[in-house]
Scaffold this active site. Structure first.
Site, PDB file in Angstrom:
ATOM      1  N   GLU A  68       5.183  10.261   7.822  1.00 16.33           N
ATOM      2  CA  GLU A  68       4.645  11.466   7.181  1.00 16.33           C
ATOM      3  C   GLU A  68       5.745  12.444   6.785  1.00 16.33           C
ATOM      4  OE1 GLU A  68       1.635  12.817   9.945  1.00 16.33           O
ATOM      5  OE2 GLU A  68       0.285  11.174   9.331  1.00 16.33           O
ATOM      6  N   CYS A 127      -3.369   1.756  -0.828  1.00 18.22           N
ATOM      7  CA  CYS A 127      -2.768   0.557  -0.214  1.00 18.22           C
ATOM      8  C   CYS A 127      -3.478  -0.709  -0.689  1.00 18.22           C
ATOM      9  CB  CYS A 127      -2.803   0.654   1.302  1.00 18.22           C
ATOM     10  SG  CYS A 127      -1.591   1.836   1.932  1.00 18.22           S
ATOM     11  N   ASN A 134       3.518   3.984   9.415  1.00 16.38           N
ATOM     12  CA  ASN A 134       3.352   5.127   8.520  1.00 16.38           C
ATOM     13  C   ASN A 134       4.412   6.181   8.815  1.00 16.38           C
ATOM     14  OD1 ASN A 134       1.858   5.591  10.976  1.00 16.38           O
ATOM     15  ND2 ASN A 134       0.732   7.230   9.999  1.00 16.38           N
ATOM     16  N   CYS A 180      -6.344   2.275   3.069  1.00 13.17           N
ATOM     17  CA  CYS A 180      -6.831   3.245   2.078  1.00 13.17           C
ATOM     18  C   CYS A 180      -6.831   2.611   0.683  1.00 13.17           C
ATOM     19  CB  CYS A 180      -5.967   4.511   2.100  1.00 13.17           C
ATOM     20  SG  CYS A 180      -4.371   4.314   1.272  1.00 13.17           S
ATOM     21  N   GLU A 212       1.011   0.232   5.589  1.00  9.90           N
ATOM     22  CA  GLU A 212       0.857  -0.972   4.757  1.00  9.90           C
ATOM     23  C   GLU A 212       1.896  -0.987   3.637  1.00  9.90           C
ATOM     24  OE1 GLU A 212      -1.469   1.090   5.799  1.00  9.90           O
ATOM     25  OE2 GLU A 212      -3.426   0.136   6.006  1.00  9.90           O
ATOM     26  N   CYS A 265       1.753   5.287   3.901  1.00 13.63           N
ATOM     27  CA  CYS A 265       1.021   4.479   4.878  1.00 13.63           C
ATOM     28  C   CYS A 265       1.864   3.306   5.384  1.00 13.63           C
ATOM     29  CB  CYS A 265      -0.236   3.902   4.241  1.00 13.63           C
ATOM     30  SG  CYS A 265      -1.458   5.118   3.753  1.00 13.63           S
TER      31      CYS A 265
END
Ligand code: THU
Length: 133
Positions: A48, A91, A46, A88, A59, A57
């Site tokens: 940010e 994803c 991930n 999530c 994924e 993310c």
């Protein structure tokens, strides 16, 4: 479901890359490893942003890396995080669209496998290409 040996190999790859996660705001580091149909393992983390909503993310970053390498068919994904969380909703949709019904292995920060599941189980009744006509 992929063999236990493959699950462990994928989790090890996700564990190895997790330290590279860029998560200065949440401190929630996630590593992912995607097994391609031709047997390669592609990893991601991930990442940010100070504009929090722009964070991506592990994924989805991993799938983007795989696509950039020309990969289009996938077998399984491992996700390593504190507690071994499930992907999530965003994803789940992208995994469904790009990977189809793959095996998904969820492991905690020690590498212990907490759960094994599939796209279908995580996102039943998915919207997708079939609905676009
Ligand atoms: N995150 C992931 O990378 N994967 C997940 O499955 C859950 C959440 C990231 C997004 C954000 O950088 C941080 O974890 C906290 O939500």
């Amino acid at each position: 479901m992929i063999t236990i040996a493959k699950q462990k190999e994928l989790v090890a790859a996700a564990m190895n890359v997790r330290g590279e996660a860029w998560a200065p705001y949440s401190q929630f580091r996630v590593g992912a490893a995607l097994l391609t149909a031709d047997g390669e393992i592609i990893t991601g983390v991930n990442m940010e942003s100070s504009s929090y909503g722009l964070s991506v993310c592990a994924e989805r970053n991993t799938i983007a890396c795989a696509v950039a390498k020309g990969k289009r068919e996938f077998t399984a994904m491992a996700v390593v995080s504190r507690g071994g969380v499930t992907p999530c909703g965003a994803c789940r949709q992208v995994i469904y669209d790009l990977c189809g019904n793959i095996d998904i292995v969820l492991a905690d920060e020690t590498g212990a496998i907490k759960d094994t599941t599939t796209t279908q189980e995580l996102l039943p009744f998915a919207f997708g290409d079939k609905d676009l006509g």
